[in-house]
Design a protein around this motif. Structure first.
Motif, PDB file in Angstrom:
ATOM      1  N   UNK A   1       0.649  -1.246  -0.026  1.00  0.00           N
ATOM      2  CA  UNK A   1       0.119  -0.064  -0.072  1.00  0.00           C
ATOM      3  C   UNK A   1       0.752   1.187  -0.006  1.00  0.00           C
ATOM      4  N   UNK A   2       2.234   1.002  -0.002  1.00  0.00           N
ATOM      5  CA  UNK A   2       2.815   2.470  -0.117  1.00  0.00           C
ATOM      6  C   UNK A   2       3.575   2.461  -1.496  1.00  0.00           C
TER       7      UNK A   2
ATOM      8  N   UNK B   1      13.253   1.623   3.932  1.00  0.00           N
ATOM      9  CA  UNK B   1      14.252   2.825   3.620  1.00  0.00           C
ATOM     10  C   UNK B   1      13.476   4.081   3.224  1.00  0.00           C
ATOM     11  N   UNK B   2      12.359   3.856   2.575  1.00  0.00           N
ATOM     12  CA  UNK B   2      11.853   5.058   2.022  1.00  0.00           C
ATOM     13  C   UNK B   2      10.715   5.750   2.753  1.00  0.00           C
ATOM     14  N   UNK B   3      10.003   4.733   3.641  1.00  0.00           N
ATOM     15  CA  UNK B   3       8.661   5.069   4.184  1.00  0.00           C
ATOM     16  C   UNK B   3       8.704   4.999   5.705  1.00  0.00           C
TER      17      UNK B   3
ATOM     18  N   UNK C   1      14.306   9.637   6.000  1.00  0.00           N
ATOM     19  CA  UNK C   1      13.996  10.006   4.559  1.00  0.00           C
ATOM     20  C   UNK C   1      12.462  10.177   4.396  1.00  0.00           C
ATOM     21  N   UNK C   2      11.882   9.146   5.002  1.00  0.00           N
ATOM     22  CA  UNK C   2      10.287   9.043   4.671  1.00  0.00           C
ATOM     23  C   UNK C   2       9.553  10.168   5.567  1.00  0.00           C
ATOM     24  N   UNK C   3      10.507  10.480   6.702  1.00  0.00           N
ATOM     25  CA  UNK C   3       9.913  11.784   7.514  1.00  0.00           C
ATOM     26  C   UNK C   3      10.102  13.057   7.021  1.00  0.00           C
ATOM     27  N   UNK C   4      11.381  13.316   6.099  1.00  0.00           N
ATOM     28  CA  UNK C   4      11.565  14.319   5.578  1.00  0.00           C
ATOM     29  C   UNK C   4      10.496  14.448   4.417  1.00  0.00           C
TER      30      UNK C   4
ATOM     31  N   UNK D   1       5.938   7.262  10.400  1.00  0.00           N
ATOM     32  CA  UNK D   1       6.922   6.414  10.015  1.00  0.00           C
ATOM     33  C   UNK D   1       7.300   5.262  11.087  1.00  0.00           C
ATOM     34  N   UNK D   2       6.995   5.486  12.086  1.00  0.00           N
ATOM     35  CA  UNK D   2       7.234   4.574  13.133  1.00  0.00           C
ATOM     36  C   UNK D   2       5.925   3.367  12.923  1.00  0.00           C
TER      37      UNK D   2
END
Length: 233
Positions: free
Chosen positions: A78-79, A92-94, A98-101, A143-144
């Motif tokens: 779903x991402x 690594x991305x979500x 980096x996902x937070x940014x 993200x968590x």
């Protein structure tokens, strides 16, 4: 590495941040065990900064370095955030800094996040969250929650007894709470695993291993160090 090996006449190797953190935490966990308890505890350490690193202890098949299982490219359903590996929805991305940014700056999912200059933007997001900024706090929390999904998969594969969440993002309160919240909603073995926030930093771990290797080692010759320093200059 070859210069160090030749100058010191000692084996020299590189250690990842996750491996160094895990070795420090493994000693702490062993020290906390009751006297005489020989049970082996398998620990999964996940180091979350801009990206994600991981390391596992308690198994002969995991020798460190390249042999360590990495969970950063486990893909979450779903991402659609694109990853450098060519897939979408990787932790690594979500589930990383980096996902937070990406979330704080509302970066489209089809745009690749270049990790090499995200450190400053992540620091800003951490500062905003400390100051109570709701969008920033939500970004860390979500993200968590994505990390909880990845840990669910990791637990099924690696069967750890304990999970340690390290790194500047991993220590962020909203991020860690997102992991706990997400794990509570999953009907999986993750609920039976002890999850802790690791307070040890990479700098502390590096300093500890540096001291043990260069100051407290019985095999190291100070004369060799002086010769090496002269050659380097």
């Amino acid at each position: 590495l070859s210069t160090l090996r030749g100058g010191l006449a000692l084996p020299v190797s590189l250690m990842s941040r996750s491996d160094a953190l895990l070795k420090v935490e493994e000693e702490r966990v062993l020290a906390e065990q009751p006297s005489g308890d020989q049970k082996t505890i398998r620990i999964l350490l996940v180091n979350v900064g801009v990206g994600i690193g991981s390391a596992v202890s308690g198994g002969d098949s995991f020798l460190g370095g390249l042999h360590q299982p990495q969970i950063s490219h486990l893909a979450i359903g779903g991402q659609s955030a694109v990853c450098s590996c060519g897939r979408s929805g990787c932790l690594e991305q979500v589930a990383s800094g980096a996902g937070v940014v990406r979330a704080v700056n509302q970066v489209p999912d089809d745009r690749l996040m270049p990790f090499h200059h995200l450190g400053g933007q992540l620091s800003k997001a951490l500062k905003l969250a400390r100051e109570g900024d709701s969008p920033a706090r939500d970004a860390f929390f979500n993200a968590g929650r994505h990390m909880a999904e990845g840990l669910d998969l990791a637990v099924a594969m690696l069967s750890p007894d304990r999970i340690l969440i390290a790194g500047e993002v991993g220590r962020q309160p909203d991020y860690f709470q997102g992991i706990i919240s997400g794990s509570q909603q999953l009907a999986s073995p993750l609920k039976q695993v002890e999850i802790e926030r690791c307070t040890t930093t990479s700098i502390y771990a590096a300093g500890l291993f540096g001291l043990n290797s260069f100051l407290f080692s019985r095999d190291l010759s100070l004369d060799s160090l002086q010769i090496l320093a002269r050659e380097a200059s």
